[in-house]
Design a protein around this motif. Sequence first.
Motif, short mmCIF file in Angstrom:
data_model
loop_
_atom_site.label_atom_id
_atom_site.label_comp_id
_atom_site.label_asym_id
_atom_site.label_seq_id
_atom_site.Cartn_x
_atom_site.Cartn_y
_atom_site.Cartn_z
N GLN A 81 2.51 -8.46 -0.07
CA GLN A 81 2.01 -9.33 1.00
C GLN A 81 2.52 -8.87 2.36
OE1 GLN A 81 3.60 -13.05 -0.40
NE2 GLN A 81 1.77 -13.59 -1.56
N THR A 82 3.78 -8.47 2.42
CA THR A 82 4.37 -8.04 3.68
C THR A 82 3.72 -6.77 4.19
OG1 THR A 82 6.49 -9.00 3.00
CG2 THR A 82 6.54 -7.43 4.82
N ILE A 83 3.52 -5.79 3.31
CA ILE A 83 2.91 -4.53 3.72
C ILE A 83 1.48 -4.75 4.20
CG2 ILE A 83 2.13 -2.27 2.89
CD1 ILE A 83 4.57 -2.29 1.01
N ILE A 84 0.73 -5.60 3.52
CA ILE A 84 -0.65 -5.88 3.91
C ILE A 84 -0.71 -6.56 5.27
CG2 ILE A 84 -2.67 -7.30 3.33
CD1 ILE A 84 -2.04 -6.70 0.38
N ARG A 85 0.26 -7.42 5.56
CA ARG A 85 0.27 -8.13 6.84
C ARG A 85 0.80 -7.29 8.00
NH1 ARG A 85 -0.41 -13.60 6.91
NH2 ARG A 85 -0.46 -14.75 4.93
N ASP A 86 1.56 -6.26 7.71
CA ASP A 86 2.22 -5.46 8.74
C ASP A 86 1.19 -4.62 9.50
OD1 ASP A 86 3.84 -3.89 10.32
OD2 ASP A 86 5.10 -3.17 8.68
N LYS A 87 1.12 -4.78 10.82
CA LYS A 87 0.13 -4.06 11.63
C LYS A 87 0.44 -2.56 11.72
CE LYS A 87 2.27 -4.89 16.17
NZ LYS A 87 2.04 -5.50 17.51
N THR A 88 1.67 -2.15 11.38
CA THR A 88 2.02 -0.73 11.44
C THR A 88 1.74 0.00 10.13
OG1 THR A 88 4.32 -1.09 10.72
CG2 THR A 88 3.85 -1.29 13.09
N THR A 89 1.28 -0.70 9.12
CA THR A 89 1.00 -0.08 7.82
C THR A 89 -0.17 0.90 7.94
OG1 THR A 89 1.79 -2.02 6.61
CG2 THR A 89 0.33 -0.52 5.43
N GLY A 92 -3.73 4.25 4.16
CA GLY A 92 -3.47 4.66 2.78
C GLY A 92 -2.55 3.70 2.06
N ASP A 93 -1.46 3.32 2.73
CA ASP A 93 -0.53 2.36 2.12
C ASP A 93 -1.18 0.99 1.98
OD1 ASP A 93 1.43 4.26 1.91
OD2 ASP A 93 2.49 3.65 3.74
N PHE A 94 -2.01 0.62 2.96
CA PHE A 94 -2.68 -0.67 2.92
C PHE A 94 -3.58 -0.76 1.68
CE2 PHE A 94 -6.02 -3.70 3.76
CZ PHE A 94 -5.39 -4.72 4.45
N VAL A 95 -4.41 0.25 1.48
CA VAL A 95 -5.33 0.24 0.34
C VAL A 95 -4.57 0.26 -0.98
CG1 VAL A 95 -7.15 1.54 -0.84
CG2 VAL A 95 -7.21 1.29 1.65
N ASP A 99 -4.79 -2.81 -3.58
CA ASP A 99 -5.29 -2.60 -4.94
C ASP A 99 -4.29 -3.12 -5.98
OD1 ASP A 99 -7.66 -1.48 -4.12
OD2 ASP A 99 -6.98 0.60 -4.33
N ARG A 100 -3.01 -2.95 -5.71
CA ARG A 100 -2.00 -3.48 -6.63
C ARG A 100 -2.05 -5.00 -6.68
NH1 ARG A 100 3.83 -1.75 -5.45
NH2 ARG A 100 4.14 -3.06 -7.31
N LEU A 101 -2.16 -5.63 -5.52
CA LEU A 101 -2.20 -7.09 -5.48
C LEU A 101 -3.48 -7.61 -6.11
CD1 LEU A 101 -0.46 -9.44 -4.51
CD2 LEU A 101 -1.70 -9.39 -2.34
N ILE A 102 -4.58 -6.91 -5.87
CA ILE A 102 -5.86 -7.28 -6.48
C ILE A 102 -5.74 -7.24 -8.01
CG2 ILE A 102 -8.22 -6.46 -6.89
CD1 ILE A 102 -8.23 -5.61 -3.90
N ARG A 103 -5.10 -6.20 -8.52
CA ARG A 103 -4.97 -6.07 -9.97
C ARG A 103 -4.18 -7.24 -10.56
NH1 ARG A 103 -5.39 -1.77 -13.71
NH2 ARG A 103 -4.92 -2.63 -15.76
N LEU A 104 -3.13 -7.67 -9.87
CA LEU A 104 -2.34 -8.80 -10.36
C LEU A 104 -3.18 -10.07 -10.40
CD1 LEU A 104 1.02 -8.14 -8.46
CD2 LEU A 104 0.59 -7.81 -10.90
N VAL A 105 -3.99 -10.28 -9.35
CA VAL A 105 -4.83 -11.48 -9.30
C VAL A 105 -5.91 -11.42 -10.38
CG1 VAL A 105 -6.49 -12.75 -7.89
CG2 VAL A 105 -4.37 -11.91 -6.86
#
Length: 267
Positions: A81-89, A92-95, A99-105
Amino acid sequence: MPCHNQQLSSTSSSDHAVMKQVRFASNGNTGVNLNNVSVEAHSDNEVDAKPNGSEVNGDLQIQLGPQLKLLPLNDQIRELQTIIRDKTTSRGDFVFCADRLIRLVVEEGLNQLPYTECTVTTPTGHKYEGVKFERGNCGVSIMRSGEAMEQGLRDCCRSIRIGKILIQSDEETQKAKVYYAKFPPDIYRRKVLLMYPILSTGNTVIEAVRVLIEHGVQPKHIILLSLFSTPHGAKSIIQEFPDITILTTEVHPVAPTHFGQRYFGTD
């Protein structure tokens, strides 16, 4: 990964949960109120929620009941959640993290589907009593951001059928309007995993559910899979359709509405 209401009983555990919530830095002084949650608006258009996220989640679940399901918060989910919200991400790291969070859901969404008990024979000749999921499920993605969740569903269910629906807001009225819908012809007999990563106002999802109902799908057979939701979005959807199930990782007044643009590289 079972869903629960994320309310911890012991004092020490509660303090630990509070410590783990994402907090937005305070650098402004404008006060607003959102769904009875006191927040402070800042110059960067983000807000600092008071009380913290776990209390917002718990209070909202009490209001909306079992139809709102949250993945239990742990360090892994919180980092994603933190990485997705971070504007400096980086994108590549965002996707990768999205994808990891999507898989968990998606995995937990599948866990909400009905199953039957069965007995199989192992290679050593022993009987094993297990379960198998019932047939008759499908996915529906709300374009475009919902398409980001399709691969996660296919990774778990290789042969699942996935429909699509395109809904956009009118520039003048801001009302959701359906432009395209294509579903399996027998969708009225299926359980539907409706995919939309960010619930902000809830208007788009409400319109999508109405279209599914027009095609014969019962709201109780719809499981909405999302990554982030605002209190207003979740409340609006369940008030409109009390039988629908919402599964998300977090309910917070600030939703990462940049998700679709960052994921598809159109920001």
